[in-house]
Design a protein around this motif. Structure first.
Motif, mmCIF file in Angstrom:
data_model
loop_
_atom_site.group_PDB
_atom_site.id
_atom_site.type_symbol
_atom_site.label_atom_id
_atom_site.label_comp_id
_atom_site.label_asym_id
_atom_site.label_seq_id
_atom_site.Cartn_x
_atom_site.Cartn_y
_atom_site.Cartn_z
ATOM 1 N N ASP B 118 -3.573 -49.791 -61.290
ATOM 2 C CA ASP B 118 -4.549 -49.006 -60.539
ATOM 3 C C ASP B 118 -5.904 -49.699 -60.616
ATOM 4 N N GLY B 119 -6.486 -49.943 -59.460
ATOM 5 C CA GLY B 119 -7.835 -50.507 -59.411
ATOM 6 C C GLY B 119 -8.003 -51.779 -60.220
ATOM 7 N N GLY B 120 -6.975 -52.607 -60.254
ATOM 8 C CA GLY B 120 -7.096 -53.897 -60.933
ATOM 9 C C GLY B 120 -6.629 -53.901 -62.368
ATOM 10 N N VAL B 121 -6.253 -52.730 -62.892
ATOM 11 C CA VAL B 121 -5.832 -52.647 -64.292
ATOM 12 C C VAL B 121 -4.343 -52.333 -64.364
ATOM 13 N N LEU B 122 -3.639 -53.021 -65.255
ATOM 14 C CA LEU B 122 -2.225 -52.746 -65.492
ATOM 15 C C LEU B 122 -2.113 -51.838 -66.712
ATOM 16 N N TYR B 123 -1.499 -50.679 -66.510
ATOM 17 C CA TYR B 123 -1.387 -49.694 -67.590
ATOM 18 C C TYR B 123 0.058 -49.612 -68.087
ATOM 19 N N ARG B 317 -2.985 -81.798 -59.713
ATOM 20 C CA ARG B 317 -2.107 -80.848 -59.031
ATOM 21 C C ARG B 317 -2.398 -80.703 -57.550
ATOM 22 N N GLY B 318 -3.425 -81.394 -57.064
ATOM 23 C CA GLY B 318 -3.794 -81.211 -55.671
ATOM 24 C C GLY B 318 -4.202 -79.771 -55.420
ATOM 25 N N TYR B 319 -4.040 -79.342 -54.165
ATOM 26 C CA TYR B 319 -4.368 -77.950 -53.853
ATOM 27 C C TYR B 319 -3.299 -77.041 -54.460
ATOM 28 N N HIS B 320 -3.736 -75.980 -55.093
ATOM 29 C CA HIS B 320 -2.802 -75.018 -55.681
ATOM 30 C C HIS B 320 -3.505 -73.672 -55.837
ATOM 31 N N TYR B 321 -2.700 -72.655 -56.053
ATOM 32 C CA TYR B 321 -3.239 -71.303 -56.225
ATOM 33 C C TYR B 321 -3.211 -70.897 -57.702
ATOM 34 N N HIS B 322 -4.030 -69.899 -58.005
ATOM 35 C CA HIS B 322 -3.924 -69.198 -59.288
ATOM 36 C C HIS B 322 -3.687 -67.727 -58.986
ATOM 37 N N ALA B 323 -2.688 -67.152 -59.639
ATOM 38 C CA ALA B 323 -2.373 -65.747 -59.412
ATOM 39 C C ALA B 323 -3.543 -64.864 -59.838
ATOM 40 N N ALA B 324 -3.674 -63.749 -59.154
ATOM 41 C CA ALA B 324 -4.667 -62.746 -59.558
ATOM 42 C C ALA B 324 -4.179 -62.039 -60.821
ATOM 43 N N GLY B 325 -4.986 -61.150 -61.332
ATOM 44 C CA GLY B 325 -4.614 -60.408 -62.534
ATOM 45 C C GLY B 325 -3.394 -59.535 -62.303
ATOM 46 N N ALA B 326 -2.700 -59.218 -63.400
ATOM 47 C CA ALA B 326 -1.432 -58.492 -63.299
ATOM 48 C C ALA B 326 -1.588 -57.121 -62.645
ATOM 49 N N GLY B 327 -2.772 -56.546 -62.700
ATOM 50 C CA GLY B 327 -2.968 -55.217 -62.144
ATOM 51 C C GLY B 327 -3.647 -55.200 -60.788
ATOM 52 N N GLU B 328 -3.780 -56.365 -60.165
ATOM 53 C CA GLU B 328 -4.563 -56.450 -58.931
ATOM 54 C C GLU B 328 -3.740 -56.300 -57.653
ATOM 55 N N ASN B 329 -2.430 -56.086 -57.804
ATOM 56 C CA ASN B 329 -1.589 -55.793 -56.648
ATOM 57 C C ASN B 329 -1.571 -56.933 -55.634
ATOM 58 N N THR B 330 -1.760 -58.136 -56.106
ATOM 59 C CA THR B 330 -1.650 -59.302 -55.233
ATOM 60 C C THR B 330 -1.509 -60.542 -56.100
ATOM 61 N N PHE B 331 -1.057 -61.593 -55.469
ATOM 62 C CA PHE B 331 -0.991 -62.886 -56.159
ATOM 63 C C PHE B 331 -2.091 -63.800 -55.623
ATOM 64 N N ILE B 332 -2.112 -63.943 -54.325
ATOM 65 C CA ILE B 332 -3.091 -64.807 -53.666
ATOM 66 C C ILE B 332 -3.717 -64.026 -52.511
#
Lengths: 104, 341
Positions: B118-123, B317-332
């Motif tokens: 919820d709201g960026g936090v994983l509970y 690594r060239g261009y690459h992504y970093h995942a968002a936080g576990a509670g943010e409901n998205t990866f990229i």
């Protein structure tokens, strides 16, 4: 010359006003689950955005589209509640008003 | 500089993977897969050239794969290209079982319960968390458990799960913790719902990022789907919680088991190794062929130069992504590269 107290009060009012309009999630902590979407409710794609979670941590990012809905995607490190400064808020506020916008 | 190597790409059938998912059978499955190499292609593995690193098919766990092959494809810019067609069985190759998801009662502790965000936090979705939902969401209509017994209302049949997991939740399943078992959708233990992903062999950067409009953000090396943001507003408006396990994954009838966040190394969710230079570890490919790495480096820091897609480049690594936080409901945030149509 402006009274220093009046100047301080004016700045506080302005900051509070901007915060309430641009960081809408601040005022709705009971509905924080909508915060990433609320933060982009009046925005367009690629616009800077920010929201806070239930702990008061500040998430700053960019509005992006997911399944036709705009959502604030953080791309800066989370600013924990105890480290959030008025400057952080002001920076987001200024960005949201002056960014060049992509809308396609 | 280019390094050419020959990569053996395996094409195996699910029958050979019947025992996947248990430690005892992992070696034998890998042996079986190795013996069933039916297609070998020569692939150029390049170092970073113009910020691009070609996709490495060998990172996919063998016991998650049903097949992987190179096929012709058309990218979102209209260009003809080649893609890996990766078919996975949908069950995480690095685990033996899924869950736990919903807590059984309001006494259940974090060890026996899953997660909610919820709201960026994983509970931790503990019994205590469930019993406090009306306060948490400021709505007295939340009542996810039986007041007399303390037992949590859980969708414990396929009918119930499917009635509650759809966008328009059936009214009788309001105030339920929703969990679907993978066994509803797979007859074989250790397998999930088979899915095929088309990933460009050589990623192509776009002039401007593309929206994530499909259901798939990418696929993890362990064979699990990376899904788009969960519709939490719809879920919560029906007074339901679509419980996740510690890996921020859950099961639905369409995608099977899938992730809505990256939470490696927490609870029952396996960790991923950092790179030798302390950089976060890669765990997935996005649909545009760029790798997705963990959010933090070994020092617990997050990069400060991520673009709106949560990507950036470095020399290794060239261009690459970093995942968002576990509670943010998205990866990229978006696709920086062209995806296959």
């Amino acid at each position: 010359m402006m009274n220093p107290h009046f100047k301080l009060l004016t700045m506080a009012v302005v900051l509070l006003t901007l915060t309430s309009t641009c960081l809408s999630a601040f005022a709705h902590e009971e509905h924080v689950f909508k915060a990433p979407w609320d933060a982009c409710a009046d925005a367009i794609k690629t616009q800077q955005c920010a929201y806070t979670n239930a702990h008061g941590d500040l998430f700053k990012g960019t509005c992006r589209v997911f399944n036709e809905a705009l959502m604030c995607v953080r791309n800066q490190p989370i600013i924990t509640a105890e480290k959030v400064t008025p400057a952080d808020v002001a920076e987001v506020t200024v960005s949201s008003h002056h960014d060049s916008h992509e809308n396609h | 500089m280019q390094i050419k190597s020959t990569l053996g790409l395996v094409v195996c059938c699910s029958l050979l993977l019947g025992g996947c998912g248990t430690d005892d059978t992992t070696d034998s499955v890998a042996d079986a897969v190795a013996e069933t190499v039916t297609d070998t292609v020569e692939t150029e593995v390049e170092e970073v050239v113009d910020n691009i690193v070609v996709v490495d098919p060998s990172v996919f766990a063998l016991n998650s794969l049903e097949s992987i092959e190179i096929v012709d494809c058309t990218l979102s810019n209209g260009d003809a290209s080649t893609c890996y067609s990766v078919t996975v069985n949908g069950f995480p190759a690095d685990r033996n079982e899924l869950g736990p998801f919903c807590p059984e009662s309001i006494e259940t502790t974090a060890d026996d319960a899953g997660k909610w965000f919820d709201g960026g936090v994983l509970y931790d979705l503990t019994g205590s968390f469930v019993s406090n939902l009306s306060v948490f969401y400021g709505d007295s209509k939340w009542q996810l458990y039986d007041k007399d017994t303390g037992l949590v209302n859980i969708t414990d049949t396929q009918v119930a799960c499917e009635a509650a997991a759809r966008p328009n939740v059936a009214a009788e399943y309001n105030n339920f913790c929703v969990q679907c078992e993978i066994s509803y959708y797979s007859d074989v233990a250790g397998e999930g719902v088979s899915s095929t992903y088309l990933i460009p062999v050589t990623p192509v950067l776009r002039d401007s990022p593309a929206d994530i409009s499909s259901d798939n953000v990418g696929v993890a090396f362990n064979g699990v789907n990376l899904a788009v943001a969960a519709p939490t507003q719809a879920i919560l408006s029906a007074y339901t919680i679509a419980a996740f396990d510690d890996c921020v994954g859950h099961v639905n009838p369409v995608a099977g088991y899938h992730y809505h966040g990256a939470n490696h190394g927490d609870g029952t969710c396996p960790a991923i190794d950092y790179e030798s230079d302390g950089h976060g570890g890669a765990f997935a490919y996005a649909m545009d062929g760029f790798a997705i790495y963990s959010m933090l480096n070994q020092s617990g820091e997050e990069d400060t130069d991520l673009d709106e897609c949560r990507g950036h480049s470095d020399d290794s690594r060239g261009y690459h992504y970093h995942a968002a936080g576990a509670g943010e409901n998205t990866f990229i945030g978006c696709f920086a590269g062209e995806i296959a149509q």
